[in-house]
Design a protein around this motif. Structure first.
Motif, PDB file in Angstrom:
ATOM      1  N   SER A 125      14.092 -30.405 -32.555  1.00 32.18           N
ATOM      2  CA  SER A 125      14.724 -31.692 -32.839  1.00 32.18           C
ATOM      3  C   SER A 125      14.560 -32.671 -31.684  1.00 32.18           C
ATOM      4  O   SER A 125      14.389 -33.878 -31.899  1.00 32.18           O
ATOM      5  CB  SER A 125      16.207 -31.495 -33.159  1.00 32.18           C
ATOM      6  OG  SER A 125      16.363 -30.728 -34.339  1.00 32.18           O
ATOM      7  N   ALA A 126      14.633 -32.162 -30.464  1.00 35.83           N
ATOM      8  CA  ALA A 126      14.445 -33.034 -29.297  1.00 35.83           C
ATOM      9  C   ALA A 126      13.066 -33.666 -29.304  1.00 35.83           C
ATOM     10  O   ALA A 126      12.891 -34.833 -28.904  1.00 35.83           O
ATOM     11  CB  ALA A 126      14.665 -32.238 -28.015  1.00 35.83           C
ATOM     12  N   LEU A 127      12.066 -32.915 -29.759  1.00 36.72           N
ATOM     13  CA  LEU A 127      10.696 -33.431 -29.804  1.00 36.72           C
ATOM     14  C   LEU A 127      10.436 -34.318 -31.017  1.00 36.72           C
ATOM     15  O   LEU A 127       9.368 -34.924 -31.127  1.00 36.72           O
ATOM     16  CB  LEU A 127       9.700 -32.260 -29.796  1.00 36.72           C
ATOM     17  CG  LEU A 127       9.669 -31.425 -28.511  1.00 36.72           C
ATOM     18  CD1 LEU A 127       8.757 -30.213 -28.684  1.00 36.72           C
ATOM     19  CD2 LEU A 127       9.231 -32.262 -27.314  1.00 36.72           C
ATOM     20  N   ALA A 128      11.400 -34.396 -31.927  1.00 38.53           N
ATOM     21  CA  ALA A 128      11.239 -35.225 -33.115  1.00 38.53           C
ATOM     22  C   ALA A 128      11.425 -36.712 -32.808  1.00 38.53           C
ATOM     23  O   ALA A 128      11.050 -37.568 -33.618  1.00 38.53           O
ATOM     24  CB  ALA A 128      12.235 -34.799 -34.200  1.00 38.53           C
ATOM     25  N   GLU A 129      11.983 -37.015 -31.639  1.00 36.51           N
ATOM     26  CA  GLU A 129      12.173 -38.418 -31.258  1.00 36.51           C
ATOM     27  C   GLU A 129      10.826 -39.124 -31.140  1.00 36.51           C
ATOM     28  O   GLU A 129       9.817 -38.515 -30.781  1.00 36.51           O
ATOM     29  CB  GLU A 129      12.922 -38.505 -29.931  1.00 36.51           C
ATOM     30  CG  GLU A 129      14.319 -37.909 -29.953  1.00 36.51           C
ATOM     31  CD  GLU A 129      15.257 -38.672 -30.864  1.00 36.51           C
ATOM     32  OE1 GLU A 129      15.107 -39.914 -30.968  1.00 36.51           O
ATOM     33  OE2 GLU A 129      16.137 -38.036 -31.478  1.00 36.51           O
ATOM     34  N   GLU A 130      10.825 -40.432 -31.411  1.00 36.33           N
ATOM     35  CA  GLU A 130       9.572 -41.194 -31.368  1.00 36.33           C
ATOM     36  C   GLU A 130       8.979 -41.207 -29.969  1.00 36.33           C
ATOM     37  O   GLU A 130       7.761 -41.116 -29.781  1.00 36.33           O
ATOM     38  CB  GLU A 130       9.823 -42.622 -31.855  1.00 36.33           C
ATOM     39  CG  GLU A 130       8.562 -43.450 -31.960  1.00 36.33           C
ATOM     40  CD  GLU A 130       8.819 -44.822 -32.568  1.00 36.33           C
ATOM     41  OE1 GLU A 130       7.916 -45.674 -32.468  1.00 36.33           O
ATOM     42  OE2 GLU A 130       9.910 -45.034 -33.133  1.00 36.33           O
ATOM     43  N   THR A 131       9.841 -41.307 -28.967  1.00 36.69           N
ATOM     44  CA  THR A 131       9.394 -41.238 -27.569  1.00 36.69           C
ATOM     45  C   THR A 131      10.311 -40.271 -26.812  1.00 36.69           C
ATOM     46  O   THR A 131      11.495 -40.131 -27.144  1.00 36.69           O
ATOM     47  CB  THR A 131       9.447 -42.617 -26.887  1.00 36.69           C
ATOM     48  OG1 THR A 131      10.794 -43.102 -26.900  1.00 36.69           O
ATOM     49  CG2 THR A 131       8.527 -43.605 -27.585  1.00 36.69           C
ATOM     50  N   ILE A 132       9.751 -39.626 -25.805  1.00 36.97           N
ATOM     51  CA  ILE A 132      10.535 -38.754 -24.929  1.00 36.97           C
ATOM     52  C   ILE A 132      10.210 -39.112 -23.491  1.00 36.97           C
ATOM     53  O   ILE A 132       9.164 -39.724 -23.203  1.00 36.97           O
ATOM     54  CB  ILE A 132      10.238 -37.259 -25.188  1.00 36.97           C
ATOM     55  CG1 ILE A 132       8.774 -36.928 -24.875  1.00 36.97           C
ATOM     56  CG2 ILE A 132      10.592 -36.866 -26.608  1.00 36.97           C
ATOM     57  CD1 ILE A 132       8.446 -35.438 -24.929  1.00 36.97           C
ATOM     58  N   ASP A 133      11.103 -38.750 -22.569  1.00 38.01           N
ATOM     59  CA  ASP A 133      10.839 -39.025 -21.159  1.00 38.01           C
ATOM     60  C   ASP A 133       9.962 -37.925 -20.564  1.00 38.01           C
ATOM     61  O   ASP A 133       9.758 -36.864 -21.165  1.00 38.01           O
ATOM     62  CB  ASP A 133      12.143 -39.180 -20.376  1.00 38.01           C
ATOM     63  CG  ASP A 133      13.049 -37.957 -20.496  1.00 38.01           C
ATOM     64  OD1 ASP A 133      12.581 -36.837 -20.194  1.00 38.01           O
ATOM     65  OD2 ASP A 133      14.216 -38.108 -20.905  1.00 38.01           O
ATOM     66  N   GLU A 134       9.448 -38.182 -19.381  1.00 41.42           N
ATOM     67  CA  GLU A 134       8.516 -37.248 -18.765  1.00 41.42           C
ATOM     68  C   GLU A 134       9.196 -35.938 -18.381  1.00 41.42           C
ATOM     69  O   GLU A 134       8.563 -34.882 -18.388  1.00 41.42           O
ATOM     70  CB  GLU A 134       7.848 -37.868 -17.537  1.00 41.42           C
ATOM     71  CG  GLU A 134       6.779 -36.960 -16.956  1.00 41.42           C
ATOM     72  CD  GLU A 134       5.768 -37.701 -16.090  1.00 41.42           C
ATOM     73  OE1 GLU A 134       5.030 -37.023 -15.348  1.00 41.42           O
ATOM     74  OE2 GLU A 134       5.724 -38.931 -16.148  1.00 41.42           O
ATOM     75  N   GLU A 135      10.478 -35.987 -18.039  1.00 43.93           N
ATOM     76  CA  GLU A 135      11.190 -34.753 -17.722  1.00 43.93           C
ATOM     77  C   GLU A 135      11.163 -33.794 -18.909  1.00 43.93           C
ATOM     78  O   GLU A 135      10.869 -32.598 -18.763  1.00 43.93           O
ATOM     79  CB  GLU A 135      12.638 -35.055 -17.333  1.00 43.93           C
ATOM     80  CG  GLU A 135      13.435 -33.791 -16.995  1.00 43.93           C
ATOM     81  CD  GLU A 135      14.929 -34.042 -16.836  1.00 43.93           C
ATOM     82  OE1 GLU A 135      15.574 -33.267 -16.103  1.00 43.93           O
ATOM     83  OE2 GLU A 135      15.453 -34.987 -17.466  1.00 43.93           O
ATOM     84  N   LEU A 136      11.421 -34.315 -20.107  1.00 47.57           N
ATOM     85  CA  LEU A 136      11.381 -33.471 -21.295  1.00 47.57           C
ATOM     86  C   LEU A 136       9.956 -33.057 -21.630  1.00 47.57           C
ATOM     87  O   LEU A 136       9.728 -31.924 -22.075  1.00 47.57           O
ATOM     88  CB  LEU A 136      12.018 -34.192 -22.487  1.00 47.57           C
ATOM     89  CG  LEU A 136      12.084 -33.392 -23.793  1.00 47.57           C
ATOM     90  CD1 LEU A 136      12.814 -32.066 -23.585  1.00 47.57           C
ATOM     91  CD2 LEU A 136      12.744 -34.207 -24.903  1.00 47.57           C
ATOM     92  N   LEU A 137       8.985 -33.933 -21.398  1.00 49.91           N
ATOM     93  CA  LEU A 137       7.586 -33.562 -21.618  1.00 49.91           C
ATOM     94  C   LEU A 137       7.220 -32.345 -20.773  1.00 49.91           C
ATOM     95  O   LEU A 137       6.572 -31.412 -21.245  1.00 49.91           O
ATOM     96  CB  LEU A 137       6.666 -34.733 -21.275  1.00 49.91           C
ATOM     97  CG  LEU A 137       5.177 -34.499 -21.533  1.00 49.91           C
ATOM     98  CD1 LEU A 137       4.876 -34.543 -23.022  1.00 49.91           C
ATOM     99  CD2 LEU A 137       4.326 -35.536 -20.783  1.00 49.91           C
ATOM    100  N   ASN A 138       7.654 -32.345 -19.522  1.00 45.26           N
ATOM    101  CA  ASN A 138       7.327 -31.237 -18.622  1.00 45.26           C
ATOM    102  C   ASN A 138       8.111 -29.973 -18.966  1.00 45.26           C
ATOM    103  O   ASN A 138       7.552 -28.873 -18.978  1.00 45.26           O
ATOM    104  CB  ASN A 138       7.603 -31.644 -17.177  1.00 45.26           C
ATOM    105  CG  ASN A 138       6.654 -32.730 -16.695  1.00 45.26           C
ATOM    106  OD1 ASN A 138       5.527 -32.842 -17.177  1.00 45.26           O
ATOM    107  ND2 ASN A 138       7.104 -33.540 -15.757  1.00 45.26           N
ATOM    108  N   SER A 139       9.405 -30.125 -19.238  1.00 44.58           N
ATOM    109  CA  SER A 139      10.206 -28.932 -19.520  1.00 44.58           C
ATOM    110  C   SER A 139       9.812 -28.312 -20.862  1.00 44.58           C
ATOM    111  O   SER A 139       9.744 -27.087 -20.986  1.00 44.58           O
ATOM    112  CB  SER A 139      11.698 -29.263 -19.488  1.00 44.58           C
ATOM    113  OG  SER A 139      12.046 -30.204 -20.491  1.00 44.58           O
ATOM    114  N   ALA A 140       9.518 -29.145 -21.852  1.00 48.17           N
ATOM    115  CA  ALA A 140       9.064 -28.612 -23.142  1.00 48.17           C
ATOM    116  C   ALA A 140       7.738 -27.880 -22.974  1.00 48.17           C
ATOM    117  O   ALA A 140       7.506 -26.832 -23.598  1.00 48.17           O
ATOM    118  CB  ALA A 140       8.925 -29.746 -24.154  1.00 48.17           C
ATOM    119  N   GLY A 141       6.859 -28.418 -22.126  1.00 46.43           N
ATOM    120  CA  GLY A 141       5.590 -27.741 -21.843  1.00 46.43           C
ATOM    121  C   GLY A 141       5.811 -26.381 -21.211  1.00 46.43           C
ATOM    122  O   GLY A 141       5.141 -25.398 -21.562  1.00 46.43           O
TER     123      GLY A 141
END
Length: 539
Positions: A255-271
């Motif tokens: 669900s967090a990744l369903a947002e239209e845009t995400i910040d870089e912190e979430l991009l890195n942690s999701a990775g």
């Protein structure tokens, strides 16, 4: 309750008290909290290390023994539990000082994890009255105990006979990873709604304690905790793989990744979460994660326009490798919603990311970095991009020849030509005479064994080059570190006997005659007799 109360029993002298004159653990932890309320480096070294451990002893990381045992073995020693219950019953009944001393001495073994569950269950069945003695004894032991085993028991006992006000004491002790597991269980027992207390404590620990606490947040629907789980909660000093599945599912990564845009912190942690799930390990992995197709699809959709670091390149490469796995894996994954169309679409997306010229530019830049993490990320990316990094790793080795990781990297890049220069450099820089001091049973842990660690990595790859570096094998057979000698034997087993010189056979026979370790001696005999070694054996 202090020492004087024990001395009212005229049969007990100060010398009878196992904690007499020793510093207590509770004030040590309390006095070593930083401004954020986390334990500082001084606080992480418990007072009992001074008398509990001796030079050369194998020491677990804080909480490591209980964490590993609890996760992979479990403890249900009913006999130990039955032997201890009568001591506790007598303390609850009469406040017996002699029984307290006897119990304390039993707990010094620090093996509580092997029997704590049946012990607590037995105590529940006994319906022991906490008042007037047992609860006060638990508090005293938690605050005045000088040894880790008794303090662990005190925390567990407070979870059984304490009241909500005892959470503050328990949580403070839990800020040391050695006690976090017991604190987590106690807090759950003491409070009707322990969630926020567990989360708060989890922010202050980063090893096994973090693992134990996050596991107890697994069913949360608290939005702030869910956000923390996918950004920070999975991070620990043991293995991210322990917590990746819990945090991805309980934190609702999809669900967090369903947002239209995400910040870089979430991009890195999701990775990092997806990376850990793909790598797998001691807990659930990507094949257990039902949301994997949707989460990876959404992640790559964010990564493609945002990717700009070599870590992003590595995330994309690992996902691409996962998507490229053999057909039989994907037959089983259909139940998660995977199909050929989704895979092909995601493969194309990851390929577009990987084909950017930017990555080679970043590798060339970051291979010159003095920051270790930046350099090794670049080195990893370079290998995937077929960029030869021999020269930069060789330079780092010559600059710091006693850092074992440099020998590891060099041996990974060795070949028939380079190995000659490698063994020559080892002779020149490792002061091998400081290794060849005679066989013993040393574990080889600590900075004083830096040369031995370096030699390990050379020997690890030397078996591919028969006859090269024989002097290193001879040195290793004279090392006091058992691991060095085992690895030397492994090298000689890989060098076919018909390629041995007479000198090698003589060398092995002499090593056999002086070897103090029976297991190592048996391996030498097998190699001398031409029998294969089982490389799965503990070396």
């Amino acid at each position: 309750m202090g020492t004087l109360s024990f001395l009212f029993d005229h049969h007990i002298t100060p010398e009878d008290l196992p904690w007499h004159g020793l510093p207590a653990i509770y004030p040590h932890i309390k006095d070593n909290l930083d401004t954020e309320g986390s334990l500082n480096e001084t606080g992480k070294i418990l007072p009992d290390e001074e008398w509990r451990f001796h030079e050369g002893d194998l020491k677990w990381v804080p909480g490591g023994m209980d964490g590993a045992f609890g996760h992979h073995f479990g403890g249900n020693d009913q006999k130990r539990a039955r032997n201890i219950v009568p001591l506790i019953k007598e303390i609850a009944r009469s406040d017996s000082q002699a029984k307290k001393i006897e119990l304390y001495n039993v707990l010094l073994a620090d093996d509580l994890v092997g029997y704590i569950d049946p012990l607590l269950e037995s105590m529940r069945q006994q319906e022991l009255d906490p008042e007037p003695y047992l609860r006060n004894f638990a508090r005293w032991l938690a605050q005045e105990g000088t040894d880790r085993g008794p303090v662990k028991f005190a925390i567990a006992l407070l979870g059984l006979v304490g009241i909500p006000e005892d959470v503050e004491l328990v949580a403070l002790l839990g800020k040391h990873e050695e006690f976090t597991l017991y604190a987590a269980v106690a807090i759950h027992s003491l409070l009707d709604d322990p969630l926020l207390h567990i989360w708060n404590l989890a922010k202050h620990v980063s090893g096994w304690g973090r693992i134990h606490l996050v596991e107890r947040l697994a069913k949360t629907d608290h939005p702030d905790i869910q956000d923390w789980l996918i950004r920070e909660g999975y991070k620990n000093e043991i293995m991210y793989e322990y917590l990746a599945y819990i945090c991805a599912t309980s934190g609702d990564l999809k669900s967090a990744l369903a947002e239209e845009t995400i910040d870089e912190e979430l991009l890195n942690s999701a990775g990092e979460l997806i990376e850990s799930l793909i790598i797998g390990g001691p807990a659930e992995d990507i094949d257990d994660y039902d949301d994997a197709p949707v989460a990876i699809q959404r992640y790559l959709a964010h990564l493609e326009p945002m990717a700009h670091t070599l870590q992003h390149f590595l995330f994309a490469h690992l996902i691409n490798s996962y998507l490229s796995e053999l057909k039989e894996h994907w037959t089983q994954r259909k139940k998660q919603g995977w199909n050929l169309e989704i895979r092909n679409t995601l493969l194309q997306t990851s390929q577009r990311i990987l084909q950017r010229p930017l990555w080679k530019e970043l590798v060339e830049r970051d291979l010159t970095s003095d920051d270790s993490a930046t350099f090794y990320t670049a080195s990893q990316a370079a290998e995937l991009l077929d960029i030869d990094t021999w020269d930069v790793h060789w330079k780092k080795l010559l600059d710091k020849p006693l850092e074992a990781r440099h020998w590891y990297e060099i041996m990974r890049r060795a070949n028939e030509e380079r190995i000659v220069e490698i063994v020559k450099t080892a002779r020149e820089h490792l002061e091998l005479d400081k290794i060849a001091i005679g066989p013993g049973n040393d574990l080889g842990l600590g900075e004083e064994y830096a040369r031995n660690h370096c030699l390990d990595f050379i020997l690890q790859g030397l078996g591919q080059y028969p006859g090269t570096g024989q002097f290193l094998v001879e040195i290793a057979l004279l090392s006091p570190v058992t691991r060095n000698r085992n690895m030397a034997i492994r090298v000689l087993s890989l060098w076919a006997q018909e390629q041995w010189t007479l000198e090698i056979e003589t060398l092995l026979q002499e090593a056999f005659n002086r070897e103090p370790n029976e297991d190592v001696q048996e391996r030498i005999r097998r190699v001398l007799d031409g029998e294969p070694l089982d490389f799965d054996d503990k070396m």
